[in-house]
Design a protein around this motif. Structure first.
Motif, mmCIF file in Angstrom:
data_model
loop_
_atom_site.group_PDB
_atom_site.id
_atom_site.type_symbol
_atom_site.label_atom_id
_atom_site.label_comp_id
_atom_site.label_asym_id
_atom_site.label_seq_id
_atom_site.Cartn_x
_atom_site.Cartn_y
_atom_site.Cartn_z
ATOM 1 N N LYS A 1 0.842 -1.228 -0.045
ATOM 2 C CA LYS A 1 -0.155 0.104 -0.114
ATOM 3 C C LYS A 1 0.756 0.908 -0.068
ATOM 4 N N ALA A 2 1.990 1.555 -0.482
ATOM 5 C CA ALA A 2 3.293 2.444 -0.079
ATOM 6 C C ALA A 2 2.349 3.355 -0.853
ATOM 7 N N LEU A 3 2.173 3.474 -2.413
ATOM 8 C CA LEU A 3 2.057 4.115 -3.197
ATOM 9 C C LEU A 3 1.109 5.284 -2.912
ATOM 10 N N ARG A 4 -0.473 4.701 -1.967
ATOM 11 C CA ARG A 4 -1.356 5.096 -1.258
ATOM 12 C C ARG A 4 -0.519 5.989 0.251
ATOM 13 N N SER A 5 -0.094 5.320 0.094
ATOM 14 C CA SER A 5 0.365 5.660 1.636
ATOM 15 C C SER A 5 1.292 7.836 1.436
ATOM 16 N N ILE A 6 1.654 7.090 -0.036
ATOM 17 C CA ILE A 6 3.313 8.199 0.103
ATOM 18 C C ILE A 6 2.108 9.088 -0.580
ATOM 19 N N THR A 7 1.387 8.685 -1.618
ATOM 20 C CA THR A 7 -0.168 10.053 -1.621
ATOM 21 C C THR A 7 0.233 11.280 -0.152
ATOM 22 N N HIS A 8 -0.501 10.530 0.624
ATOM 23 C CA HIS A 8 -0.958 10.690 1.582
ATOM 24 C C HIS A 8 -0.065 11.903 2.419
ATOM 25 N N LEU A 9 0.801 11.067 2.602
ATOM 26 C CA LEU A 9 1.986 11.993 3.407
ATOM 27 C C LEU A 9 2.342 13.507 2.173
ATOM 28 N N THR A 10 1.861 13.263 1.445
ATOM 29 C CA THR A 10 2.217 14.235 0.810
ATOM 30 C C THR A 10 1.128 15.196 1.036
ATOM 31 N N LEU A 11 0.230 14.974 1.070
ATOM 32 C CA LEU A 11 -0.938 15.784 1.485
ATOM 33 C C LEU A 11 -0.566 16.650 2.334
ATOM 34 N N ILE A 12 -0.473 15.407 3.869
ATOM 35 C CA ILE A 12 -0.310 16.396 5.639
ATOM 36 C C ILE A 12 1.127 17.431 5.127
ATOM 37 N N ALA A 13 1.892 16.692 4.945
ATOM 38 C CA ALA A 13 3.480 18.058 5.028
ATOM 39 C C ALA A 13 3.156 18.981 3.479
ATOM 40 N N GLY A 14 1.805 18.549 2.713
ATOM 41 C CA GLY A 14 2.011 20.249 2.117
ATOM 42 C C GLY A 14 1.281 21.494 2.684
ATOM 43 N N PHE A 15 0.641 20.907 4.282
ATOM 44 C CA PHE A 15 0.833 22.572 5.091
ATOM 45 C C PHE A 15 1.714 23.589 5.758
ATOM 46 N N ALA A 16 3.391 22.315 5.102
ATOM 47 C CA ALA A 16 4.334 23.150 5.748
ATOM 48 C C ALA A 16 4.898 24.830 5.834
ATOM 49 N N SER A 17 4.356 24.806 4.681
ATOM 50 C CA SER A 17 4.625 26.128 4.429
ATOM 51 C C SER A 17 3.594 27.532 5.101
ATOM 52 N N THR A 18 2.677 26.197 5.409
ATOM 53 C CA THR A 18 0.940 27.399 5.740
ATOM 54 C C THR A 18 1.413 27.915 6.745
ATOM 55 N N LEU A 19 1.752 26.678 7.406
ATOM 56 C CA LEU A 19 1.874 27.153 9.223
ATOM 57 C C LEU A 19 3.146 27.411 9.595
ATOM 58 N N PHE A 20 4.429 27.128 8.909
ATOM 59 C CA PHE A 20 5.651 27.720 9.553
ATOM 60 C C PHE A 20 6.208 29.229 9.064
ATOM 61 N N TRP A 21 5.254 29.209 8.018
ATOM 62 C CA TRP A 21 5.915 30.735 6.959
ATOM 63 C C TRP A 21 4.910 32.248 8.722
ATOM 64 N N PRO A 22 3.617 31.353 8.938
ATOM 65 C CA PRO A 22 3.230 32.587 9.886
ATOM 66 C C PRO A 22 4.127 33.060 11.496
ATOM 67 N N LEU A 23 4.210 31.163 11.329
ATOM 68 C CA LEU A 23 4.610 30.541 13.019
ATOM 69 C C LEU A 23 5.967 31.334 13.345
ATOM 70 N N THR A 24 6.893 30.876 12.223
ATOM 71 C CA THR A 24 8.146 31.873 12.171
ATOM 72 C C THR A 24 8.091 33.019 12.274
ATOM 73 N N ALA A 25 7.410 33.928 11.583
ATOM 74 C CA ALA A 25 7.279 35.386 11.474
ATOM 75 C C ALA A 25 6.550 35.816 13.152
ATOM 76 N N ALA A 26 5.413 35.245 13.564
ATOM 77 C CA ALA A 26 5.810 35.210 15.201
ATOM 78 C C ALA A 26 6.375 35.156 15.914
ATOM 79 N N LEU A 27 6.577 33.586 16.081
ATOM 80 C CA LEU A 27 7.709 34.021 16.837
ATOM 81 C C LEU A 27 9.095 35.204 16.290
ATOM 82 N N HIS A 28 9.619 35.372 15.929
ATOM 83 C CA HIS A 28 10.107 36.465 15.981
ATOM 84 C C HIS A 28 10.181 37.607 15.782
ATOM 85 N N GLU A 29 8.856 38.127 16.561
ATOM 86 C CA GLU A 29 8.513 39.233 17.038
ATOM 87 C C GLU A 29 8.745 39.118 18.067
ATOM 88 N N TYR A 30 8.787 38.243 18.862
ATOM 89 C CA TYR A 30 9.089 37.945 20.622
ATOM 90 C C TYR A 30 10.617 37.455 20.393
#
Length: 412
Positions: free
Chosen positions: A131-160
């Protein structure tokens, strides 16, 4: 091979480590660059140049990291990588000068070879079996939110916090969250390996690895690397310059708004493939992804300065990028199976990182010498080479030997 799949909890946990890994080791960098450049009295472009050099070094090491994942298990390698990533982030945080900072940055990119997509895909194959092919697709879907989360998170941390303190926080996150998860995956992988019959085949949408003659096997491998290198070049050159490009093409402030559609388009392509792409061969998915990238550029150039045209460009480009991230893990698995999967994925990573590191500089030089629109037409032409590379793989697969069982052909 059994039809086991990676447990849902393990997949979500691995996805979390990918979000943290990409967020702390890659996406946070662009937010912190102005402060880093200011403290070291260094032009920002030189700081980005240091990152490009580090990516090149990391690309050189990627095949070795892949072989280690094959030999020792991806879970063990990722556990080591989490510790190395944390140490590299600490080294960046305490670097007293430019040279030590660059050395720490190189170490950080070396560590990324052990914890990001390449290693994670190998972990899925070693745990998830058929089932690896399908699981790889699922993983890329989850990890696709890295920039969405960490750009604002890094900016917020850097304010303090200072940039150094932000890196120390990120080092602690890698140790406290990623390292225990990767250690658990290492134990899970060992138990799975002991309880399941392991064969070189990795069954996917097409039923198993393709049988090639030794000569065709080498050709397909080189074509695959070439296709991924082209995709890496086109994606990196455009993404780094996307906002100034839209301004240079006369879109004004609307260009900035339009570019925000890129991330959602990436996620949409992964979600669509997860829901409806189960029966589509990964070679065809690679052709489609490679086609969307230059097609988006052609639409942009043909319609500029039209805002709807720019919207179509960003959506097409995002869809192509999302598919490229999926087939980077699934295509080698479909074509060659489990055997030496980590090593092959390491070469894919190296090809992509080499071209990605050089692309922004190459496009900047082209725009300075030729102008924006001729440079984009040239980039679109380069992108079409990727279509040719993946289409050639489709043609080679259609040869009669491709339908002969793999056990009847000699492996290389």
């Amino acid at each position: 091979m059994s039809d086991r799949r990676i447990p849902a909890a393990a997949l979500w946990a691995l996805g979390l480590t990918q979000i943290i890994g990409y967020g702390t080791l890659y996406y946070s960098f662009s937010i912190l660059v102005p402060s880093i450049a200011l403290e070291f009295a260094w032009p920002e472009q030189w700081v980005f140049g240091a990152l490009s050099a580090s990516l090149l070094v990391g690309g050189l090491f990627a095949p070795t990291a892949g072989r280690w994942a094959d030999r020792f298990g991806a879970g063990r390698v990722m556990t080591f990588g989490s510790a190395a990533a944390a140490a590299a982030l600490v080294a960046c945080a305490v670097a007293p000068g430019r040279v030590t900072f660059v050395l720490a940055l190189v170490t950080m990119e070396l560590a990324s070879a052990f914890v990001l997509y390449s290693a994670a895909f190998v972990a899925i194959v070693q745990i998830g079996g058929a089932k690896a092919l399908r699981s790889i697709t699922h993983l890329t879907l989850i990890a696709g939110f890295a920039s969405t989360l960490f750009w604002p998170l890094t900016a917020a941390l850097h304010e303090y916090l200072t940039w150094r303190e932000v890196y120390l926080v990120f080092a602690a996150v890698n140790l406290a969250i990623c390292l225990p998860i990767h250690a658990w995956l290492a134990r899970l992988s060992r138990r799975t390996g002991e309880s399941a019959s392991v064969t070189p085949a990795a069954i996917g949408s097409t039923g198993g690895p393709v049988a090639f003659t030794p000569r065709d096997r080498s050709r397909v491998f080189l074509l695959m690397l070439g296709g991924f290198a082209v995709e890496g070049f086109v994606l990196s050159s455009i993404l780094v310059h996307m906002v100034p490009l839209t301004a240079a093409l006369g879109l004004g402030s609307a260009g900035l708004v339009v570019t925000t559609l890129f991330g959602p388009s990436q996620v949409a392509s992964r979600l669509t493939n997860m829901l409806f792409g189960g029966q589509l061969a990964q070679t065809w998915l690679a052709v489609i992804g490679a086609t969307l990238l230059p097609l988006g550029l052609v639409v942009l150039l043909a319609t500029t300065p039209s805002v709807p045209g720019a919207v179509a460009f960003v959506i097409l480009f995002g869809l192509g990028s999302g598919l490229a991230s999926i087939v980077g893990g699934t295509l080698p698995l479909e074509l060659f199976g489990r055997e030496r999967y980590g090593a092959r994925l390491g070469w894919v990573t190296a090809a992509r990182q080499f071209s990605s590191a050089l692309a922004p500089f190459a496009l900047a030089m082209a725009m300075a010498g030729m102008g924006v629109q001729p440079s984009l037409w040239l980039t679109a032409g380069v992108g079409m080479l990727g279509i040719l590379a993946f289409s050639a793989i489709v043609l080679i697969k259609r040869r009669p030997l491709a339908h002969v069982p793999a056990m009847l052909t000699s492996a290389t």
